[in-house]
Design a protein around this motif. Structure first.
Motif, PDB file in Angstrom:
ATOM      1  N   HIS A 106       9.327  91.546  82.420  1.00  0.00           N
ATOM      2  CA  HIS A 106      10.518  91.314  82.928  1.00  0.00           C
ATOM      3  C   HIS A 106      10.855  91.757  84.287  1.00  0.00           C
ATOM      4  O   HIS A 106      11.103  90.922  85.263  1.00  0.00           O
ATOM      5  N   LYS A 143      10.753  88.558  87.061  1.00  0.00           N
ATOM      6  CA  LYS A 143      12.129  87.746  87.085  1.00  0.00           C
ATOM      7  C   LYS A 143      12.314  86.988  88.418  1.00  0.00           C
ATOM      8  O   LYS A 143      12.611  85.729  88.129  1.00  0.00           O
ATOM      9  N   CYS A 168      16.053  85.751  80.623  1.00  0.00           N
ATOM     10  CA  CYS A 168      15.711  86.233  82.053  1.00  0.00           C
ATOM     11  C   CYS A 168      16.956  86.706  82.775  1.00  0.00           C
ATOM     12  O   CYS A 168      16.889  87.478  83.488  1.00  0.00           O
ATOM     13  N   TYR A 195      13.438  84.224  75.519  1.00  0.00           N
ATOM     14  CA  TYR A 195      13.448  85.399  76.737  1.00  0.00           C
ATOM     15  C   TYR A 195      14.640  85.123  77.518  1.00  0.00           C
ATOM     16  O   TYR A 195      14.892  84.067  78.140  1.00  0.00           O
TER      17      TYR A 195
END
Length: 169
Positions: free
Chosen positions: A14, A18, A109, A107
């Protein structure tokens, strides 16, 4: 009886993906969805084009789910649809399922601290709901047969998720 397996954990890449992922999503052909069932500002749901963000994120997702499926005694798995969704203030997605999906992967984000996670409904008692404790940078793996929704985003900040369906064998 045993608990329904919800897996919530940190999505290890992440912090270093990102920004690039959000840039790639910005360059993706997307559309708003606005109906009685859903209001999402931006999504590529139901588009099977091979967008660059999918090629970027999929190796990370596969690397994440592979040991989890192995631990659950699955010999193999297939990736189904992949899409992103962005929710701004007042956006939502009502109760739904992912037909033909064994496992759903989400996920998070972008997930504001005051933003909605995914809420699930007990198939045997629709009045009973459950929202896993989740935060930005984490993922959720859940049985695809479960009805779920994204409640209205009351935050002034955007929520962005990347969703992947899986079939397991």
């Amino acid at each position: 009886m045993f608990n329904i397996p919800f897996i919530v954990d940190d999505f290890y890449p992440h912090h270093f993906i990102k920004t690039k992922l959000l840039q790639l999503i910005e360059n993706t052909k997307s559309k708003p969805l606005d109906s009685i069932e859903e209001q999402r500002t931006c999504t590529d749901w139901n588009r099977e084009e091979e967008y660059e963000y999918k090629n970027f994120i999929l190796p990370y997702i596969i690397t994440t789910v592979q040991p989890l499926f192995k631990k659950m005694n699955y010999d193999s798995f297939d990736k189904g649809s992949v899409w992103f969704q962005q929710y701004v203030k007042q956006d939502f997605h009502n109760w739904h399922r992912h037909p033909g999906t064994d496992w759903g992967f989400v996920y998070y984000c972008e997930l504001p601290e005051d933003g909605p996670g995914t809420e699930f409904r007990n198939p045997l008692n629709p009045d009973e709901t459950f929202t896993p404790n989740i935060k930005e940078g984490q993922f959720l793996l859940f049985p695809g047969l479960l009805e779920h929704r994204s409640k209205e985003n009351e935050s002034n900040n955007r929520k962005t998720v990347v969703v992947t369906n899986f079939s397991t064998y």
